[in-house]
Design a protein around this motif. Structure first.
Motif, PDB file in Angstrom:
ATOM      1  N   ALA A 100     -22.394 -13.097 -41.319  1.00 19.07           N
ATOM      2  CA  ALA A 100     -21.266 -13.708 -42.015  1.00 19.07           C
ATOM      3  C   ALA A 100     -20.057 -13.747 -41.087  1.00 19.07           C
ATOM      4  CB  ALA A 100     -20.933 -12.908 -43.271  1.00 19.07           C
ATOM      5  N   THR A 108     -22.086  -8.233 -43.885  1.00 15.80           N
ATOM      6  CA  THR A 108     -23.052  -9.136 -44.520  1.00 15.80           C
ATOM      7  C   THR A 108     -23.860  -9.899 -43.480  1.00 15.80           C
ATOM      8  OG1 THR A 108     -21.711  -9.401 -46.519  1.00 15.80           O
ATOM      9  CG2 THR A 108     -23.308 -11.134 -46.038  1.00 15.80           C
ATOM     10  N   TYR A 110     -27.162 -12.849 -43.327  1.00 15.31           N
ATOM     11  CA  TYR A 110     -27.956 -13.817 -44.081  1.00 15.31           C
ATOM     12  C   TYR A 110     -29.300 -14.006 -43.390  1.00 15.31           C
ATOM     13  CZ  TYR A 110     -23.347 -15.027 -45.969  1.00 15.31           C
ATOM     14  OH  TYR A 110     -22.107 -14.978 -46.545  1.00 15.31           O
ATOM     15  N   SER A 142     -28.852 -12.735 -48.881  1.00 12.25           N
ATOM     16  CA  SER A 142     -27.768 -11.964 -48.273  1.00 12.25           C
ATOM     17  C   SER A 142     -28.130 -10.491 -48.281  1.00 12.25           C
ATOM     18  CB  SER A 142     -26.444 -12.196 -49.005  1.00 12.25           C
ATOM     19  OG  SER A 142     -26.517 -11.759 -50.350  1.00 12.25           O
ATOM     20  N   TRP A 143     -27.670  -9.791 -47.238  1.00  9.05           N
ATOM     21  CA  TRP A 143     -27.928  -8.370 -47.063  1.00  9.05           C
ATOM     22  C   TRP A 143     -26.640  -7.714 -46.564  1.00  9.05           C
ATOM     23  CZ3 TRP A 143     -33.364  -6.883 -47.085  1.00  9.05           C
ATOM     24  CH2 TRP A 143     -34.264  -7.949 -47.036  1.00  9.05           C
ATOM     25  N   THR A 144     -26.546  -6.410 -46.750  1.00  6.79           N
ATOM     26  CA  THR A 144     -25.528  -5.636 -46.043  1.00  6.79           C
ATOM     27  C   THR A 144     -26.226  -4.577 -45.205  1.00  6.79           C
ATOM     28  OG1 THR A 144     -25.246  -4.114 -47.909  1.00  6.79           O
ATOM     29  CG2 THR A 144     -23.725  -5.997 -47.766  1.00  6.79           C
ATOM     30  N   ALA A 211     -20.581 -19.547 -49.683  1.00  7.71           N
ATOM     31  CA  ALA A 211     -21.167 -18.217 -49.491  1.00  7.71           C
ATOM     32  C   ALA A 211     -21.818 -17.659 -50.751  1.00  7.71           C
ATOM     33  CB  ALA A 211     -20.101 -17.251 -48.983  1.00  7.71           C
TER      34      ALA A 211
END
Length: 391
Positions: A100, A108, A110, A142-144, A211
């Protein structure tokens, strides 16, 4: 000790695995600078994409389903992530990765990847839907990631109705994180005759989304452009707002295209009823009136072009700003010097010919003009750092 410079300008010390030295570009009227190639990661199997974080951590993902990082201390390790529902078959699996634009704050990441349907279905290639959740499909997730780079946590699904073919052919799946916070996503046509021109399908398109996964302004139904075969490269030309894509051709004519909002790029393989007819032109203005011509095409035979970036830095000399395209089939990089308006190419040069086998992903970063390059040989694949060699 070599220095790896991230896209944010932060410098991270990193001892790389292998220094492969310099190679000389193919001779032409205006030769490229020699290239310095350094191995960042090795021992991989089909790393489809690679990114570098502001702290200098390099993240890649294997198509069969594994995240691997090289941290700022030079240590290599697998990153934990829930990929239990990954659909990995043929050309589809864990594919595009993007950070991101606010990654430093949001952490973040993707991904674009195949997803198994809950009912174990075989996909819905012709409709562009996920079959009510029962079919395999392609999704943008999406991931963190935690500050210590130990695990990815899935946080959301932005798009869940990109079609996938039985066997995974033509999965597309490049992600471009635009500086304005929106995302562009390249998709494949699932080797289906009607999909590239079907506005009810997200296959054979470049998507433009916010987003949260909703359609970005000016992209009705999330479709930015259509009429593509298999979009696997997306990049912004430095110093401009021009977005380019590269897609793989049939037996001929891989293409570099300058994207125009709403543009149709003329691939229509439905000349014969119910048959995916790859004998049609990649751009067919006769059957697709108004189809936009490519900036460059490979001619015959195709060279299989999955990656795109731009040479960006004074070290490239007269090639600063050139498009850089990877080739799987011809095992090389193609540099294309573009006209000022970006609508045509004015010089072409090859580099790394046969040096590292099949080449896939390209990711530009840093003030010295470097970019990351992944190989696609199936075993002992690498993430490489390529820079123009100093005089």
């Amino acid at each position: 000790m070599n220095k790896l410079v991230s896209s944010s300008g932060v410098i991270a010390a990193s001892v790389f695995l292998t220094l492969a030295g310099t190679t000389t570009a193919t001779a032409q009227a205006d030769p490229l600078p020699d290239l310095t190639v350094t191995t960042v990661l090795d021992g991989l199997a089909k790393p489809w994409d690679a990114v570098v974080a502001p702290d200098g951590t390099v993240l890649t993902g294997e198509r069969s389903g594994r995240f691997v990082i090289r941290d700022v201390d030079g240590a290599t390790r697998e990153l934990a992530a829930d990929l239990d529902d990954l659909y990995a078959s043929g050309e589809t699996g864990l594919m595009g990765i993007a950070l991101a634009t606010d990654f430093a704050a949001s952490r973040t990441i993707y991904t674009c990847q195949g997803v198994q349907g809950s009912g174990g279905g075989t996909g819905s290639a012709g409709t562009g839907s996920a079959g009510g959740g029962s079919d395999n499909h392609i999704a943008v997730l999406s991931w963190t990631v935690d500050p210590e780079w130990t695990a990815l946590t899935r946080t959301g699904t932005l798009v869940d109705d990109i079609p996938v073919a039985d066997g995974g052919r033509h999965g597309g799946c490049r992600i471009l994180a635009h500086p304005d916070g929106t995302l562009y996503v390249g998709t494949g046509d699932t080797a289906s005759p009607t999909v590239p021109q079907d506005r009810n399908s997200l296959g054979g398109k470049v998507l433009h989304i916010d987003a949260d996964g909703s359609a970005a302004t000016g992209s009705p139904d999330r479709i930015f452009t259509l009429g593509h075969r298999n979009v696997q490269g997306l990049a912004i030309r430095p110093g401009t707002d021009q977005i380019y894509e590269v897609e793989q051709g049939t037996s001929r004519d891989d293409e570099l295209n300058l994207l125009v909002p709403g543009g149709n790029y003329g691939y229509r393989p439905d000349r014969l009823p119910f048959i995916y007819d790859e004998s049609v032109p990649m751009t067919d203005p006769t059957r697709v009136p108004g189809a936009l011509a490519a900036v460059w095409s490979s001619g015959s035979p195709a060279i299989a072009t999955p990656g795109l970036t731009f040479a960006n830095g004074a070290g490239w000399g007269s090639w600063n700003g050139a498009a850089v395209i990877s080739s799987q089939q011809d095992e090389k990089l193609v540099f294309l010097k573009l006209s000022e308006d970006g609508t045509e190419y004015v010089d072409e040069a090859d580099a790394l010919v046969g040096s590292y086998g099949r080449l896939r992903s390209l990711t530009s970063f840093g003030d010295d003009g470097a970019f990351l390059l992944t190989t696609d040989n199936g075993s002992n694949d690498k993430v490489l750092l390529v820079t123009p060699a100093a005089d």
